[in-house]
Design a protein around this motif. Structure first.
Motif, short mmCIF file in Angstrom:
data_model
loop_
_atom_site.label_atom_id
_atom_site.label_comp_id
_atom_site.label_asym_id
_atom_site.label_seq_id
_atom_site.Cartn_x
_atom_site.Cartn_y
_atom_site.Cartn_z
N SER A 10 19.30 -11.88 -7.03
CA SER A 10 18.09 -11.14 -7.37
C SER A 10 18.32 -10.36 -8.66
N SER A 12 16.00 -7.73 -11.52
CA SER A 12 14.75 -7.06 -11.87
C SER A 12 14.89 -6.42 -13.24
N GLN A 22 10.55 -9.04 -11.34
CA GLN A 22 11.67 -9.26 -10.43
C GLN A 22 11.72 -10.73 -10.06
#
Length: 197
Positions: A10, A12, A22
């Protein structure tokens, strides 16, 4: 027995005071094994799936917010759906599980607008691949009815929803809304006809 291994990533980034993004992806590896002593039957189902997510948010001022997001999810069948054991309740009716039943994949795309943290409106699209559910199938020759789960359809729906949060009093809060959608079901089996509505 079912084993699941997963890797997550992940990231962002706040592009500016008004824009934020994101991105993420999850990889899942699944090994499912089953054995029925009554049928002396062993089954296995191994697969690798990827689940991406993406969000873009735009906040022009403190009273308004717009966002676009996409996600993919998985819905695994219950274990009793996978059990091939046959249960007869009468000479003309029986039920059995389906060890070859696949998980359903759900893709969601949504555009939302929030006003004053109270009014939320969304336009959305949702698609389900390999939708699985228990079906009741009647044999026209023997007149015997069988109940078994099948991945019988691919579906999608397009909709609009709007909700308003009323909290003018400390003792009372109301979240009232409206939702309208169109749904299409495309059958993958001769037992069910495709429907729209």
């Amino acid at each position: 027995k079912e084993y699941n291994e997963a890797l997550y990533f992940s990231a962002s980034k706040k592009i500016s005071d008004k824009w934020e993004t994101q991105l993420g992806i999850r990889m899942e590896v699944t090994q499912a094994k089953s054995y029925s002593e009554n049928l002396d039957q062993a089954n296995s189902n191994n697969y690798v799936k990827f689940f991406p997510t993406a969000y873009v948010t735009y906040v022009p001022d403190e009273n308004n917010s717009l966002s676009l997001n996409y996600s993919r999810r998985i819905r695994r069948p219950d274990f009793d759906y996978l059990n091939p054991f046959v249960i007869r309740t009468s000479p003309y009716y029986f039920s059995e599980g389906n060890p070859f039943l696949k998980p359903s994949l759900i893709d969601n795309l949504e555009f939302s607008y929030i006003r004053n943290q109270k009014w939320v409106s969304s336009v959305y699209f949702s698609q389900v691949s390999d939708f699985g559910q228990e079906l009741v199938i009647v044999d026209p020759v023997s007149n015997i009815t069988k109940s078994t789960p099948l991945n019988y359809a691919d579906t999608y729906q397009i909709g609009f929803s709007t909700y308003y949060n009323i909290n003018k009093f400390l003792w009372w809060n109301s979240f009232t809304g409206f939702n309208a959608n169109y749904q299409h079901v495309r059958s993958k089996t001769a037992f069910i006809r495709s429907v729209e509505g």
